[in-house]
Design a protein around this motif. Structure first.
Motif, PDB file in Angstrom:
ATOM      1  N   PHE A   1     -15.171 -39.319 -43.121  1.00  0.00           N
ATOM      2  CA  PHE A   1     -15.833 -39.436 -44.422  1.00  0.00           C
ATOM      3  C   PHE A   1     -15.294 -40.657 -45.161  1.00  0.00           C
ATOM      4  O   PHE A   1     -14.187 -41.137 -44.898  1.00  0.00           O
ATOM      5  CB  PHE A   1     -15.603 -38.180 -45.271  1.00  0.00           C
ATOM      6  CG  PHE A   1     -14.187 -38.020 -45.764  1.00  0.00           C
ATOM      7  CD1 PHE A   1     -13.815 -38.479 -47.030  1.00  0.00           C
ATOM      8  CD2 PHE A   1     -13.217 -37.422 -44.971  1.00  0.00           C
ATOM      9  CE1 PHE A   1     -12.507 -38.341 -47.478  1.00  0.00           C
ATOM     10  CE2 PHE A   1     -11.906 -37.278 -45.414  1.00  0.00           C
ATOM     11  CZ  PHE A   1     -11.556 -37.745 -46.675  1.00  0.00           C
TER      12      PHE A   1
ATOM     13  N   ASP B   1     -14.356 -34.928 -38.223  1.00  0.00           N
ATOM     14  CA  ASP B   1     -15.474 -35.388 -39.047  1.00  0.00           C
ATOM     15  C   ASP B   1     -14.950 -36.452 -40.004  1.00  0.00           C
ATOM     16  O   ASP B   1     -13.998 -36.201 -40.752  1.00  0.00           O
ATOM     17  CB  ASP B   1     -16.082 -34.227 -39.838  1.00  0.00           C
ATOM     18  CG  ASP B   1     -16.726 -33.190 -38.935  1.00  0.00           C
ATOM     19  OD1 ASP B   1     -17.347 -33.587 -37.925  1.00  0.00           O
ATOM     20  OD2 ASP B   1     -16.592 -31.982 -39.217  1.00  0.00           O
TER      21      ASP B   1
ATOM     22  N   GLN C   1     -18.894 -47.248 -42.935  1.00  0.00           N
ATOM     23  CA  GLN C   1     -20.149 -47.067 -42.192  1.00  0.00           C
ATOM     24  C   GLN C   1     -20.185 -47.948 -40.949  1.00  0.00           C
ATOM     25  O   GLN C   1     -20.668 -47.523 -39.894  1.00  0.00           O
ATOM     26  CB  GLN C   1     -21.329 -47.371 -43.109  1.00  0.00           C
ATOM     27  CG  GLN C   1     -21.531 -46.346 -44.211  1.00  0.00           C
ATOM     28  CD  GLN C   1     -22.620 -46.741 -45.190  1.00  0.00           C
ATOM     29  OE1 GLN C   1     -22.825 -47.932 -45.486  1.00  0.00           O
ATOM     30  NE2 GLN C   1     -23.343 -45.764 -45.715  1.00  0.00           N
TER      31      GLN C   1
ATOM     32  N   HIS D   1     -20.011 -39.248 -39.457  1.00  0.00           N
ATOM     33  CA  HIS D   1     -19.535 -39.843 -40.703  1.00  0.00           C
ATOM     34  C   HIS D   1     -20.411 -39.421 -41.871  1.00  0.00           C
ATOM     35  O   HIS D   1     -21.636 -39.332 -41.754  1.00  0.00           O
ATOM     36  CB  HIS D   1     -19.533 -41.373 -40.568  1.00  0.00           C
ATOM     37  CG  HIS D   1     -19.026 -42.093 -41.778  1.00  0.00           C
ATOM     38  ND1 HIS D   1     -19.832 -42.900 -42.550  1.00  0.00           N
ATOM     39  CD2 HIS D   1     -17.797 -42.130 -42.342  1.00  0.00           C
ATOM     40  CE1 HIS D   1     -19.116 -43.417 -43.538  1.00  0.00           C
ATOM     41  NE2 HIS D   1     -17.888 -42.950 -43.437  1.00  0.00           N
ATOM     42  N   LYS D   2     -19.775 -39.155 -43.000  1.00  0.00           N
ATOM     43  CA  LYS D   2     -20.482 -38.780 -44.220  1.00  0.00           C
ATOM     44  C   LYS D   2     -19.922 -39.573 -45.388  1.00  0.00           C
ATOM     45  O   LYS D   2     -18.719 -39.782 -45.489  1.00  0.00           O
ATOM     46  CB  LYS D   2     -20.322 -37.276 -44.486  1.00  0.00           C
ATOM     47  CG  LYS D   2     -21.052 -36.803 -45.726  1.00  0.00           C
ATOM     48  CD  LYS D   2     -20.876 -35.296 -45.923  1.00  0.00           C
ATOM     49  CE  LYS D   2     -21.613 -34.826 -47.181  1.00  0.00           C
ATOM     50  NZ  LYS D   2     -21.444 -33.365 -47.386  1.00  0.00           N
TER      51      LYS D   2
ATOM     52  N   SER E   1     -19.515 -39.850 -49.509  1.00  0.00           N
ATOM     53  CA  SER E   1     -19.545 -39.131 -50.779  1.00  0.00           C
ATOM     54  C   SER E   1     -19.400 -40.145 -51.897  1.00  0.00           C
ATOM     55  O   SER E   1     -18.408 -40.881 -51.947  1.00  0.00           O
ATOM     56  CB  SER E   1     -18.417 -38.094 -50.850  1.00  0.00           C
ATOM     57  OG  SER E   1     -18.547 -37.128 -49.825  1.00  0.00           O
TER      58      SER E   1
END
Length: 551
Positions: free
Chosen positions: A272, A270, A286, A296-297, A299
């Motif tokens: 990030f 995952d 991104q 993708h995340k 924060s």
């Protein structure tokens, strides 16, 4: 995280004090589970005690195993790249103890307390990124991976002058120093053994900077690139046995190597990106995730939240690290959860090959050792616009001089000392201290801080670390499309190192002159000028100005 303290020749009342202090450590590390506390006490010889996250939270890890011969335990992330042993299980570490130093990578400390005969063994990871501290008080040796715990047990309150000077000047306590007098850090690549009848431990160095000296310097070949990519990929693959890892994507080169390793070796992760709204890291992260279809995340870091919780966050950060961490990282502990249901796993982009102290002056001039030493010392012994007094600067200067001379004596070129300082000082102590603050919520692995990467980095000529040759070759080999995507700052440095070296060598010997060639128009018309006549003449080439070597 497994907080432990161990001792040798410690009196019974001192052992009892250590156990009591360990049980109170949850006031500093609330994520640990009090029900996991354990201790192994004897009237003389070895002593050990520890506490860690809840047993459900750490699965499949097994931090400690006890049998009739010994108690074996560890903290951090030991990795066996070959997959020959499950290094996250203390049972496997106990069964293969004599092979651990040569087998394991990762960031860890492993301890074994023998019963008959009494003994105490301790092994640190090759680079020493997992911080471990020791103190010798009244003939009793104490070792712990928690500086606040060790400081309290040995009642170390005095400030160490050199440690404080290094911290204020460099940003970290270098060498084996801490901020507390009498409390020291154990270097990387160490195997210490206490045995009956010996007052001091036997200290064996199984990996040190000297192991990288005297190697033949050459660029990375295609075969070398493939072997290095496979060695790093094996480490990354073993981490997945602890759970699905998280991997950062930013606008920099280190995280791009990690992403390349994941995709090339088919490792599911995952992804990030952490940063402020509209930052280059987030935009590029991104874009990469969209281009390759990666989960993708994002924060976001909120300035107002940091300000609102500043006081309690700073206090928590300083207490957990006994002050040995930059306040720059306070945002990472804002609203830190006091409970952990599952210990996470992630990759870290910390690396050792970056030539961040590069100085073009050093490449373009033939400086002797004395001048290179002077530049190295004055560059790092900075008085911060006279905020640091002269005595502190002198202490740091002596420390830097000693570091420089030791590396040269080991066989390194003087120009390489800055790179060694980055790897074995800044990365080991600065990044190691910051690495420790994250262990309360997740385990981290930095494959670019392993022996294969170190050996490859210092097998390169100096200039190839300058232009980030390892990063360039690895990403281009594993993920060519990712290699071409933009960065947050500068593009790839020019990789034509040999051409640049040739120019630096010959440029001072070159001069500009005006060349006259015989004209094709006949006598008296030999002034140089371009024209169709010159283009028609195959034997002559018109040039108004050219460079020739002056001999």
């Amino acid at each position: 995280m497994h907080v432990f303290i161990t001792g040798w020749n410690a009196a019974a009342d001192a052992q009892a004090t250590a156990v009591d202090e360990l049980r109170r450590i949850t006031g500093i590390y609330p994520q640990l589970d009090p029900t996991t506390a354990w201790h192994h006490r004897t009237d003389a010889g070895p002593f050990a005690a520890g506490i860690h996250h809840g047993n459900d939270a750490i699965k499949p890890r097994r931090y400690r195993v006890a049998n009739g011969q010994a108690v074996t335990f560890y903290d951090g992330v030991p990795i066996d790249p070959s997959g020959g042993l499950a290094a996250h299980d203390a049972t496997a570490l106990d069964a293969h103890w004599d092979q651990l130093a040569e087998t394991l990578e990762g960031h860890y400390v492993a301890v074994r307390v023998g019963h008959d005969p009494a003994s105490l063994d301790l092994i640190t990871d090759p680079l020493g990124l997992q911080q471990v501290y020791w103190s010798n008080k009244d003939g009793a040796w104490w070792v712990s991976n928690s500086l606040p715990l060790l400081r309290t047990v040995v009642d170390a309150t005095a400030i160490d002058p050199l440690g404080a000077s290094l911290f204020l000047t460099l940003g970290w306590a270098g060498g084996d120093r801490t901020l507390r007098e009498g409390v020291h850090a154990i270097m990387g690549g160490q195997w210490w053994r206490w045995q009956q009848g010996r007052a001091e431990p036997r200290q064996i160095s199984y990996f040190s900077p000297s192991d990288l000296a005297g190697r033949r310097k050459k660029p990375l070949t295609t075969r070398g690139t493939r072997l290095l990519a496979n060695a790093l990929g094996d480490q990354c693959r073993r981490l997945t046995t602890l759970g699905r890892p998280r991997c950062p994507i930013t606008g920099g080169r280190d995280s791009r190597v990690l992403a390349s390793l994941m995709m090339h070796h088919g490792i599911e992760a995952d992804y990030f990106t952490w940063g402020t709204q509209g930052s280059a890291d987030i935009r590029i992260g991104q874009a990469i995730a969209a281009r390759f279809g990666l989960p993708h995340k994002v924060s976001y870091s909120h300035h107002d939240t940091v300000v609102e919780h500043w006081d309690e966050s700073v206090e928590r950060l300083l207490r957990q690290n006994d002050g040995m961490v930059s306040l720059h990282h306070v945002s990472h502990v804002v609203n830190q959860s006091a409970t952990i249901d599952r210990l996470g796993v992630m990759f870290s982009g910390v690396e050792v090959a970056r030539n961040i102290y590069r100085n073009r002056q050093l490449l373009d001039s033939n400086l002797d050792t004395a001048e290179l030493r002077r530049i190295f010392v004055t560059t790092h012994a900075n008085d911060r616009d006279r905020l640091i007094d002269r005595d502190a600067i002198d202490r740091v200067g002596a420390f830097l001089t000693r570091f420089f001379d030791e590396r040269v004596a080991e066989g390194f070129e003087p120009i390489e000392v800055s790179d060694l300082f980055f790897a074995f000082e800044r990365t080991r102590r600065w990044a190691g201290a910051n690495y420790g603050k994250s262990q309360l919520t997740h385990d981290s692995l930095a494959p670019l801080c392993s022996r294969p990467f170190l050996v490859a980095a210092f097998g390169l000529p100096y200039e190839y670390r300058w232009n980030e040759h390892l990063h360039y070759r690895l990403i281009r080999w594993m993920a060519p499309q990712l290699h071409a995507m933009p960065f947050d700052k500068d593009p790839w440095p020019d990789q034509r190192v040999r051409l640049a070296r040739w120019k630096r060598h010959w440029q001072p010997r070159l001069r500009r002159v005006r060349i006259r060639y015989p004209s094709v128009l006949g006598p008296g018309n030999d002034q140089p000028r371009p024209g169709k006549d010159d283009q028609r003449m195959g034997n002559w080439m018109y040039s108004e100005r050219c460079e020739i070597m002056e001999h």
